[in-house]
Design a protein around this motif. Structure first.
Motif, mmCIF file in Angstrom:
data_model
loop_
_atom_site.group_PDB
_atom_site.id
_atom_site.type_symbol
_atom_site.label_atom_id
_atom_site.label_comp_id
_atom_site.label_asym_id
_atom_site.label_seq_id
_atom_site.Cartn_x
_atom_site.Cartn_y
_atom_site.Cartn_z
ATOM 1 N N LEU A 286 -1.056 4.366 -1.755
ATOM 2 C CA LEU A 286 -2.418 4.313 -1.229
ATOM 3 C C LEU A 286 -2.413 4.747 0.225
ATOM 4 N N ASP A 287 -1.216 4.709 0.820
ATOM 5 C CA ASP A 287 -1.079 4.987 2.243
ATOM 6 C C ASP A 287 0.235 5.734 2.444
ATOM 7 N N PRO B 276 -8.417 5.129 -16.154
ATOM 8 C CA PRO B 276 -7.297 5.966 -15.683
ATOM 9 C C PRO B 276 -7.049 7.164 -16.606
ATOM 10 N N ASP C 17 -4.443 13.590 0.190
ATOM 11 C CA ASP C 17 -5.253 12.647 -0.593
ATOM 12 C C ASP C 17 -5.214 12.851 -2.106
ATOM 13 N N ASP C 18 -5.560 14.062 -2.535
ATOM 14 C CA ASP C 18 -5.699 14.291 -3.971
ATOM 15 C C ASP C 18 -4.354 14.258 -4.687
ATOM 16 N N PHE D 65 -2.039 -0.487 -11.200
ATOM 17 C CA PHE D 65 -2.398 -1.529 -10.232
ATOM 18 C C PHE D 65 -2.989 -2.756 -10.913
ATOM 19 N N TYR E 210 -9.332 10.009 -15.657
ATOM 20 C CA TYR E 210 -8.819 10.736 -14.495
ATOM 21 C C TYR E 210 -7.580 11.534 -14.854
ATOM 22 N N PHE F 193 -4.902 -6.160 -9.406
ATOM 23 C CA PHE F 193 -5.398 -6.711 -8.147
ATOM 24 C C PHE F 193 -5.667 -8.211 -8.265
ATOM 25 N N ASN G 65 -10.884 -6.432 -9.926
ATOM 26 C CA ASN G 65 -11.502 -5.120 -9.678
ATOM 27 C C ASN G 65 -11.877 -4.361 -10.942
ATOM 28 N N ALA H 273 -3.661 10.719 -5.193
ATOM 29 C CA ALA H 273 -4.487 10.213 -6.290
ATOM 30 C C ALA H 273 -3.830 10.535 -7.627
ATOM 31 N N ASP H 274 -3.293 11.732 -7.746
ATOM 32 C CA ASP H 274 -2.647 12.127 -9.005
ATOM 33 C C ASP H 274 -1.396 11.307 -9.274
ATOM 34 N N ASN I 129 0.837 -1.215 0.000
ATOM 35 C CA ASN I 129 0.000 0.000 0.000
ATOM 36 C C ASN I 129 0.867 1.257 0.000
ATOM 37 N N ARG J 149 -0.737 8.301 -8.146
ATOM 38 C CA ARG J 149 -1.170 6.939 -8.492
ATOM 39 C C ARG J 149 -1.612 6.886 -9.947
ATOM 40 N N ASN J 150 -2.332 7.907 -10.343
ATOM 41 C CA ASN J 150 -2.835 7.940 -11.712
ATOM 42 C C ASN J 150 -1.704 7.977 -12.736
#
Lengths: 243, 417
Positions: free
Chosen positions: A72-73, A125, A92-93, A105, A128, A107, A111, A96-97, A67, A99-100
């Motif tokens: 994610l963390d 993706p 957070d945001d 990912f 986003y 899984f 997912n 998110a950027d 993570n 990660r994008n």
């Protein structure tokens, strides 16, 4: 399960520039009055063009480290830099950027969005990322073709086999050209034959210059990688090339 | 900027797919909103209908006419202050008109004395009882709000000569002379023959209380001769030149009346100036009370619908926690997730709003054909208002669950089964 003998002919690509740098990372969880030390000071570096497996029994901190690597963390303490950016202090945001842009990912449970066809799933993706529809369509189609699903673009997940679903998920991970692909037990929900096919696809991706991190508890899967990190009780037990 | 647009398009697509996938659930949730919107919009049409009916009634009184009377309109508790006032007299009207003519830039045009009572009117075998009969001279034509269906008003010559002629209200004329013209026919009032010279157009009833079409107008001289003037009912109607300067005109009129009555400064007015605007002042709070209570009660049903939306959004967020986690892992920001669930809630509400409006429209049409007099009024502003209300309902009730979804920790959401 007997580990397959390493393939003689397999290549080890020269590593590229530094992507991930982790130093003295710890992670604490509070469960009621109890404090759980999921990571107790982990340091590692990951370069471009690496094929890395992270192993460890449950409770070893393997999921927490994954993570963390996947942004994610964020760590409780310690340093985490992704391509020179300080992830530890991101909100957070911003996470998110990153990660994008930087992480693809894959899984264990695929997912995929059940009501969207393969193409729409792979386009997600890119939406986003703010790309216009025709670019999304082209790149998503190309990604699906690269995993051998060029003839399945308009199939919904329930019209695809498990292996095909995971290929859609891999196409989705690839589509935004991320720095690393992070796969969490990618063969965990597949039969062994399909699992082998997926690992062959990973081998292929590695050959093409992608950076792969596979988190698994299966020795046979881990041995496909070029480097294995073993965790125990929140610490790195060993870190080295596959013999 | 583009990114928001793409996310919006995607959210709308997902919301539609979600509604399609859960048809029954969405329909039931939408039903709550539909019922709420129907209740609120029906109330809206009723309030509007009442308002229009009320204004129509007020227009019958004439918005440029001041009624000078002994008693004020509405309830009087201190009756002893009024009972000894002198009645209005025909001479008062004459004196007032002289003052108006002598005043430079007078806001007042004309004063007309009249008396009225309810009398039975007969013709042939037919009889109409309780006809509101007004006695006034020919100037009354300028006070009269209604137009003539046929015939004319009596002339000053006819009036001054106390000729036995009359103008009938629509209902009286058609009751006494069904299917034929009343003009030039003779009616009998208290044994006296009156020749019909005019019939008024249909006006409807005043506030639904009494009919404006059940009336008769005769020359004052004839009225006085055969029916006699009862002091308590007399009035002087004063026509104002500019209805936008009503307040100014009333002040001028008060001054003129005090002169006519010979009141010393400091003495209280011994007359009342009545009119539609006074009525309005009295009835407005009642109207607002009805509107407020009605909208509040019907608003409750919309509130129940909103709770349904909120509940279903919570369920939707719960069901799709893993999807939220996946989307976040793929780079969805908080805003994206928030928008997605808001749009879902708003779509159901907007659809409910459209259907609700359709139902209301149908009901209005049905009621209008069945009971034309029932005050319902469908309007464009109602459509706009109720759509805004429906969408606002969606946003408000969807916001809390959507915000919760947007703040989910991706790690927790991904692990959710």
């Amino acid at each position: 399960m007997t580990p397959p003998a390493p393939v003689e002919s397999r290549t080890v690509r020269p590593v590229g520039p530094l992507v991930i740098s982790i130093e003295g990372v710890t992670k604490l969880y509070h469960m009621g009055d109890e404090t759980i030390h999921a990571l107790r000071g982990v340091s590692l570096e990951i370069h471009r063009n690496e094929y890395l497996a992270i192993m460890g029994p449950s409770g070893s901190g393997k999921s927490t480290l994954m993570n963390m690597l996947g942004c994610l963390d964020t760590p409780t303490s310690g340093k985490y830099e992704f391509s020179g950016q300080n992830v530890a202090s991101m909100v957070d945001d911003e996470l998110a950027d990153i990660r994008n842009r930087e992480i693809g990912f894959v899984f264990q449970t695929f997912n995929l969005l059940a009501r969207s066809d393969a193409l729409k799933n792979v386009e997600l993706p890119l939406i986003y990322a703010g790309l216009p529809p025709q670019v999304r369509h082209e790149r998503a189609t190309a990604a699906l073709e690269s995993v051998g699903l060029g003839n399945r673009v308009h199939h919904k997940p329930n019209e695809l086999s498990g292996g095909q679903r995971q290929r859609v998920a891999i196409a989705r991970a690839l589509v935004n050209r991320p720095s690393i692909i992070l796969a969490d037990e990618p063969t965990g929900n597949l039969d062994s034959k399909t699992g082998v096919e997926i690992m062959e696809l990973f081998e292929d991706l590695y050959e093409k210059g992608n950076t792969l991190i596979v988190v698994t508890h299966e020795e046979s899967i881990a041995r496909h990688a070029r480097r294995i990190i073993r965790l125990r009780d929140g610490l790195i037990e060993s870190d080295g090339p596959v013999d | 900027m583009d990114r928001i647009l793409y996310e919006l398009t995607e959210s709308v697509r997902i919301a539609m797919a979600q509604v399609r996938a859960n048809k029954m659930r969405s329909a039931l949730t939408g039903l709550g909103v539909i019922i709420g919107i129907v209740a609120v919009t029906l109330m809206g049409t009723a309030i509007r209908g009442i308002d229009i009916g009320f204004n129509k009634s007020l227009a019958m009184l004439g918005d440029d006419i001041v009624y000078v009377q002994k008693w004020p309109w509405g309830n009087v508790e201190d009756w002893w202050n009024y009972v000894d006032r002198p009645p209005m007299k025909p001479e008062d009207a004459v004196a007032l008109n002289r003052i108006f003519d002598g005043t430079v830039n007078s806001q007042l045009q004309l004063a007309v004395f009249s008396d009225a009572r309810q009398i039975a009117v007969k013709a042939g075998g037919e009889s109409v009882s309780g006809v509101y009969t007004t006695g006034a001279n020919a100037d009354f034509s300028q006070i009269l709000v209604a137009d003539f269906e046929e015939g004319r008003m009596y002339t000053a010559t006819e009036s001054d000569a106390a000729r036995q002629v009359c103008v009938l209200g629509f209902d009286v004329a058609h009751a006494l002379f069904p299917g034929r013209s009343a003009v030039n026919q003779t009616v009998i009032v208290q044994g006296q023959p009156f020749t019909v010279i005019g019939v008024l157009v249909k006006q409807g009833s005043f506030l639904g209380l009494f009919s404006m079409d059940n009336q008769m107008i005769v020359p004052l001289g004839a009225y006085r001769k055969y029916f006699g003037i009862r002091d308590d009912n007399t009035q002087i109607q004063v026509k104002v030149k500019d209805k936008l300067k009503l307040q100014e005109a009333r002040e001028e009129l008060t001054g003129a009346l005090r002169r006519v009555r010979g009141l010393a400064p400091g003495e209280r007015d011994n007359f009342s100036l009545n009119g539609g605007d006074g009525f309005k002042k009295q009835l407005d709070p009642i109207k607002q009370g009805i509107a407020f209570a009605g909208l509040f009660i019907t608003g409750l049903s919309l509130f129940v619908g909103a709770i349904g939306i909120m509940n279903i959004t919570f369920v939707s967020v719960r069901e799709r926690t893993k999807e939220i986690g996946t989307r976040k892992a793929l780079g969805a920001r908080r805003r994206t997730i928030l928008l997605q669930f808001l749009i879902e809630a708003v779509s159901i509400c907007a659809a409910g709003g459209v259907v609700g409006l359709g139902v209301t429209y149908g009901l209005c049409l049905g009621v209008k054909t069945a009971m034309p007099s029932f005050p319902l009024e469908f309007s464009v502003s109602l459509v706009a208002t109720s759509m805004i209300v429906a969408i606002a309902t969606g946003i408000i009730s969807g916001f809390v669950p959507a915000l919760g979804a947007s703040r989910l920790d991706p790690v927790v959401a991904l692990r959710y089964e």
